[in-house]
Write a protein that holds these residues in place. Structure first.
Motif, mmCIF file in Angstrom:
data_model
loop_
_atom_site.group_PDB
_atom_site.id
_atom_site.type_symbol
_atom_site.label_atom_id
_atom_site.label_comp_id
_atom_site.label_asym_id
_atom_site.label_seq_id
_atom_site.Cartn_x
_atom_site.Cartn_y
_atom_site.Cartn_z
ATOM 1 N N VAL A 181 -2.461 5.252 8.543
ATOM 2 C CA VAL A 181 -2.514 5.859 7.214
ATOM 3 C C VAL A 181 -2.886 4.781 6.207
ATOM 4 C CG1 VAL A 181 -1.164 7.007 5.435
ATOM 5 C CG2 VAL A 181 -0.797 7.566 7.850
ATOM 6 N N PRO A 182 -4.010 4.976 5.481
ATOM 7 C CA PRO A 182 -4.439 3.960 4.520
ATOM 8 C C PRO A 182 -3.394 3.793 3.413
ATOM 9 C CG PRO A 182 -6.116 5.667 4.807
ATOM 10 C CD PRO A 182 -4.913 6.118 5.545
ATOM 11 N N PHE A 183 -3.156 2.558 3.045
ATOM 12 C CA PHE A 183 -2.146 2.258 2.052
ATOM 13 C C PHE A 183 -2.598 2.716 0.662
ATOM 14 C CE2 PHE A 183 0.595 -0.608 -0.452
ATOM 15 C CZ PHE A 183 1.793 -0.273 0.150
ATOM 16 N N SER A 184 -3.890 2.510 0.375
ATOM 17 C CA SER A 184 -4.451 3.014 -0.876
ATOM 18 C C SER A 184 -5.891 3.400 -0.591
ATOM 19 C CB SER A 184 -4.392 1.942 -1.953
ATOM 20 O OG SER A 184 -5.408 0.985 -1.694
ATOM 21 N N SER A 185 -6.606 3.866 -1.651
ATOM 22 C CA SER A 185 -7.980 4.311 -1.398
ATOM 23 C C SER A 185 -8.876 3.128 -1.050
ATOM 24 C CB SER A 185 -8.511 5.078 -2.596
ATOM 25 O OG SER A 185 -8.366 4.276 -3.743
ATOM 26 N N ASP A 186 -8.440 1.920 -1.317
ATOM 27 C CA ASP A 186 -9.202 0.748 -0.901
ATOM 28 C C ASP A 186 -8.749 0.333 0.501
ATOM 29 O OD1 ASP A 186 -10.573 -1.520 -0.541
ATOM 30 O OD2 ASP A 186 -9.657 -2.652 -2.192
ATOM 31 N N LEU A 187 -9.664 0.509 1.481
ATOM 32 C CA LEU A 187 -9.287 0.234 2.871
ATOM 33 C C LEU A 187 -8.855 -1.209 3.075
ATOM 34 C CD1 LEU A 187 -11.685 1.996 5.397
ATOM 35 C CD2 LEU A 187 -9.190 2.082 5.302
ATOM 36 N N ASN A 188 -9.365 -2.112 2.209
ATOM 37 C CA ASN A 188 -9.051 -3.525 2.407
ATOM 38 C C ASN A 188 -7.580 -3.834 2.200
ATOM 39 O OD1 ASN A 188 -11.694 -4.063 3.013
ATOM 40 N ND2 ASN A 188 -12.234 -4.387 0.862
ATOM 41 N N GLU A 189 -6.859 -2.917 1.512
ATOM 42 C CA GLU A 189 -5.430 -3.149 1.322
ATOM 43 C C GLU A 189 -4.622 -2.888 2.584
ATOM 44 O OE1 GLU A 189 -3.298 -1.882 -2.011
ATOM 45 O OE2 GLU A 189 -4.970 -2.131 -3.398
ATOM 46 N N GLY A 190 -5.297 -2.359 3.584
ATOM 47 C CA GLY A 190 -4.624 -2.210 4.869
ATOM 48 C C GLY A 190 -4.097 -0.814 5.124
ATOM 49 N N VAL A 191 -3.551 -0.644 6.310
ATOM 50 C CA VAL A 191 -3.036 0.664 6.711
ATOM 51 C C VAL A 191 -1.625 0.490 7.250
ATOM 52 C CG1 VAL A 191 -5.308 1.555 7.307
ATOM 53 C CG2 VAL A 191 -3.907 0.439 9.057
ATOM 54 N N LEU A 192 -0.902 1.618 7.273
ATOM 55 C CA LEU A 192 0.424 1.618 7.889
ATOM 56 C C LEU A 192 0.289 2.091 9.336
ATOM 57 C CD1 LEU A 192 2.652 3.186 5.122
ATOM 58 C CD2 LEU A 192 2.784 0.860 6.030
ATOM 59 N N ARG A 193 0.990 1.386 10.199
ATOM 60 C CA ARG A 193 1.025 1.808 11.595
ATOM 61 C C ARG A 193 2.462 1.832 12.047
ATOM 62 N NH1 ARG A 193 -3.088 -1.582 15.284
ATOM 63 N NH2 ARG A 193 -5.058 -0.734 14.557
ATOM 64 N N THR A 194 2.785 2.729 12.961
ATOM 65 C CA THR A 194 4.141 2.761 13.458
ATOM 66 C C THR A 194 4.133 2.693 14.973
ATOM 67 O OG1 THR A 194 6.145 4.079 13.638
ATOM 68 C CG2 THR A 194 4.103 5.290 13.336
ATOM 69 N N ALA A 195 5.042 1.913 15.507
ATOM 70 C CA ALA A 195 5.109 1.800 16.961
ATOM 71 C C ALA A 195 6.165 2.751 17.528
ATOM 72 C CB ALA A 195 5.445 0.363 17.364
ATOM 73 N N ASP A 196 7.189 3.074 16.727
ATOM 74 C CA ASP A 196 8.298 3.857 17.264
ATOM 75 C C ASP A 196 8.475 5.194 16.559
ATOM 76 O OD1 ASP A 196 9.036 2.990 14.848
ATOM 77 O OD2 ASP A 196 10.792 1.826 15.505
ATOM 78 N N GLY A 197 7.678 5.481 15.560
ATOM 79 C CA GLY A 197 7.793 6.762 14.866
ATOM 80 C C GLY A 197 8.856 6.769 13.787
#
Lengths: 503, 303
Positions: A181-197
């Motif tokens: 899930v993108p953190f903001s509309s600027d992809l360069n700010e990164g995304v959130l990922r989850t390993a365990d939900g």
């Protein structure tokens, strides 16, 4: 009857409405529009009293348009693109994929509490930031502030989305793991990922996309990759970032097919072999079939029916299996033909370029002569006896009767069948692919092609086998087949006047 | 008194009965039997070979060369017991896909043939011509585009896209009109129009005439087209190999091909057993319906 019609139309409409719903949700307006227009047309056709022929033609024509006419047009389009391995998607997806493949967890960054939620469009993330505010995001929509149901300081549910339970998360582990899930509309700010939900971290990419300059920068090395119009980001030293994206490349594929020697030469030899193979296959099966039809078309002979059934067997046996069986029997070292029939000779039936061609023709003769025999028998019996008698009375010898009277009559009745047999063998993929796989491989060619490959098997191999799938080049080859087949059809229809007899 | 007598065979042909002389028999009939015997060997030895290989428990290509030396059902057992080659699933899938395709093809084709044969409308001749022309461009030519189209469909409707039997059947149905309508059209034309008109006077609508009268009268051609479509689908490799991905979903043509893609190392016995089982339904159908098929072939020239 009327009830049945309404029920059937109701089902069609229900499916169409569902399809429209899905298409509109995924922003496919063009396809959605087509579906809507077709659905309205279908309803009009079956409720109006005027469109009688259309009621009978519509079902077949719809499938024909999508899976035969449209795909031919689409093939022509793909022939002008660089579609293939590494160029499968559009640019936005390529940017996303590149960044995603270069993503690393930001060291010592915040851990967020999350709940995985789901809607019709797929999975999303309900995120609680350290201040206790709730945000919602999905792969194509960045985080946005929402009002959510809180439980112990963590957002657990939100309107319009279903929360996944712990066991759901376990069941769909790989899907959840891939969720970004993108953190903001600027992809360069990164995304959130989850390993365990239940907890997520920010991942940023080593590659940074600058959408003003339209470049990718590798933050580790400082190297800049620019879009040079070739469907990929390319650095100054010529290094390409893959995946790239799909673009139209004009006549590039054709230029490669006819310009690069390592593609042009095999293309020419494959085209020639395709024509030779189809011609010789028709000729050999026709003459053997005709010969046998003459031999067995003799009233005094007993057991003709028995011979006929035996002869039908090679034809009735599924052709792909026959080809596979022959490929085993012709195996150089262990095959039945070499080991038993030829007493241990090691003849490279399928691995020597010339012998392989011969083997292909021979096996096709085995497969195809019964068909010609059946047709020729029918055609022979349709020749009236009095024509033959008249010739005999006039003093014609049996050979003359055959050559001057029977053969011309046979050729007239069998011409359409010879043409369709030619067309069939022109694209006889199964025989080639199952028997030799197109081999033995031509080592000097840049594409995976061999001595017995015909055009259609070459297309298949370029598009679907090997490490690198090149749909664009394969489609360009297909267009060449279309043109050849069209020319052959026009000539043969002219000659036989088949189209003029239609009424 | 005459020494000759007229003989009528079961086929309805007549010829004179003559006293038997070996020399003449050999010159006129005997050599034909000689050709026949050579022919039987030529036709049957590959089939005998595969039958013997399937009954040979050994399984290697070399081991299969001594015909009928070793009889057992080991190869058949291996075929059904190895989970990496789900033969029973392949067989079931093929029968399912081929039967549904055959029925759908016959139905779509018959609908179109009926309208071409019985109705006069603008674009009719153009429609017939297109159908004859489309026959020259088999679907497999557009295999790349079919694959990309199915991929796109998968993104929106996974239930009918890549790796589904429904998707594969839909692709095959696209070929239904092009391949079979012309053959059926010719046959529909041989059914006298007086029958339709009589029914119409009695008050039957077009749908009733089609479903209850015409379809029964053209049943033989429906059987032929259905069977030919069944056989074609069973044989089909190109489209099926790209649409179906999971081994349990694949068809016989793809599965058996993969089983022996390298004959020197493959389990040749298991393959032969699979080939025998796979071929049985087709061969049996063919032999039962051969009279109709030959008629249909001569009329339409297919395969």
């Amino acid at each position: 009857m009327i009830l049945l019609k309404i029920v059937a139309l109701g089902i069609v409409d229900a499916i169409a409405v569902y399809a429209l719903f899905v298409l509109v949700l995924s922003d496919e307006w063009l396809v959605a529009g087509i579906v809507a227009v077709v659905t309205i047309a279908v309803n009009w056709i079956y409720f109006s009293h005027r469109a009688l022929p259309a009621k009978y033609l519509t079902p077949g024509v719809l499938f024909l348009l999508v899976f035969q006419v449209f795909v031919v047009g689409y093939t022509a389009y793909v022939g002008f693109t660089n579609y293939g391995t590494g160029h499968n998607s559009d640019k936005a997806q390529a940017v996303q994929a590149l960044m995603s493949s270069a993503r690393e967890r930001v060291p010592d960054s915040e851990t967020y509490k999350v709940t995985v939620v789901e809607s019709l469009q797929g999975l999303g993330m309900l995120v609680t930031d350290p201040e206790g505010d709730a945000y919602l995001g999905a792969p194509d929509s960045p985080l946005e502030r929402v009002d959510a149901v809180m439980e112990g300081g963590v957002a657990v549910a939100v309107d319009g989305w279903t929360s996944l339970s712990f066991s759901d998360v376990l069941k769909r582990q790989s899907e959840v793991f891939d969720l970004e899930v993108p953190f903001s509309s600027d992809l360069n700010e990164g995304v959130l990922r989850t390993a365990d939900g239940s907890s997520a971290n920010i991942y940023t990419s080593r590659l940074v996309y600058d959408d003003v300059a339209d470049t990718m920068t590798n933050t580790a090395t400082g190297e800049v990759f620019a879009d040079t119009g070739e469907g990929a980001f390319v650095s100054e030293s010529g290094e390409e970032l893959l995946p790239g994206w799909r673009i139209t490349v004009g006549f590039d594929n054709f230029a490669r097919a006819f310009g690069e020697e390592s593609i042009r030469d095999p293309l020419i030899s494959v085209t020639l072999w395709t024509i030779v193979f189809a011609l010789l296959s028709v000729a050999s099966t026709f003459f053997l079939g005709l010969f046998l039809a003459i031999v067995f078309n003799y009233k005094r002979m007993r057991g003709r029916k028995f011979y006929r059934i035996v002869m039908i067997l090679p034809y009735a046996f599924p052709a792909f299996l026959s080809a596979l069986i022959w490929s085993g029997m012709l195996s150089e070292r262990y095959g039945f033909v070499n080991q038993v029939l030829l007493g241990g000779a090691e003849i490279p039936w399928l691995t020597d370029p010339l012998l392989a061609k011969f083997s292909v023709l021979f096996v096709n003769l085995w497969l195809g002569f019964p068909y010609m025999f059946l047709i020729a028998t029918g055609a022979l019996q349709a020749i009236p006896d009095d024509v033959v008698e008249a010739a005999t009375v006039d003093g014609a010898k049996p050979w003359q009767v055959f050559r001057l009277i029977k053969l011309p009559l046979l050729l007239v009745t069998m011409a359409p069948i010879l043409i369709s047999s030619f067309a069939f063998n022109f694209n006889n993929f199964n025989l080639i692919y199952m028997l030799t796989g197109g081999g033995p491989r031509d080592a000097s060619a840049a594409v995976n092609v061999g001595a017995t490959d015909i055009l259609i098997s070459m297309v298949y191999k370029v598009a679907f086998t090997g490490q690198f799938r090149d749909y664009g080049l394969a489609s360009a080859f297909t267009i060449i087949i279309f043109i050849l087949v069209a020319v052959i059809s026009i000539v043969s229809f002219r000659k036989t006047r088949m189209l003029e007899d239609l009424n | 008194m005459s020494t000759t007598r007229s003989i009528t065979t079961r086929g309805g042909e007549t010829f004179e009965k003559r006293p038997f002389r070996f020399g003449r028999w050999l010159a006129e009939t005997g050599w034909r039997h000689l050709v026949g015997v050579v022919l039987i060997l030529f036709c049957l030895f590959p089939l005998a070979y595969v039958l013997s290989a399937s009954l040979n428990p050994a399984g290697t290509l070399t081991g299969s060369n001594a015909l009928f030396s070793n009889i057992g059902v080991g190869a058949y057992e291996r075929l059904f017991s190895d989970p990496s080659q789900p033969f029973a699933a392949w067989f079931g899938n093929t029968m399912l896909v081929a039967s549904i395709t055959a029925v759908a093809t016959v139905f779509l084709g018959a609908l179109a043939a009926y309208s071409f044969s019985r109705m006069r409308f603008t674009g009719r001749r153009f429609g017939l011509m297109s159908i004859v022309l489309i026959q020259m461009f088999p679907q497999l030519l557009a295999v790349v585009a079919i694959f990309l189209l199915m991929n796109a469909i998968s993104d929106w409707f996974p239930a009918i896209g890549i790796n589904t039997h429904i998707g594969l059947i839909m692709v095959y149905m696209g070929g239904a009109l092009g391949v079979n309508t012309y053959l059926m059209y010719g046959f529909f034309n041989t059914v006298p129009k007086d029958i339709d008109e009589a029914a119409k006077i009695d008050g039957a609508g077009h749908a009733r005439i089609f479903f209850t009268i015409i379809l029964r009268l053209v049943a033989p051609i429906l059987a032929v087209v259905g069977l030919l479509s069944f056989i074609t689908t069973t044989n089909e490799f190109v489209v099926s190999s790209i649409v179906l991905i999971d081994p349990e979903k694949q068809t016989l043509a793809v599965g058996l091909y993969k089983l022996v893609s390298n004959p020197n190392y493959a389990d040749w016995g298991a393959f032969s057993a699979g080939a025998i089982i796979a071929a049985l339904p087709v061969v049996i159908l063919f032999l039962f319906l051969q009279k109709y098929i030959v008629g249909g072939l001569t009329a339409g020239a297919v395969k």
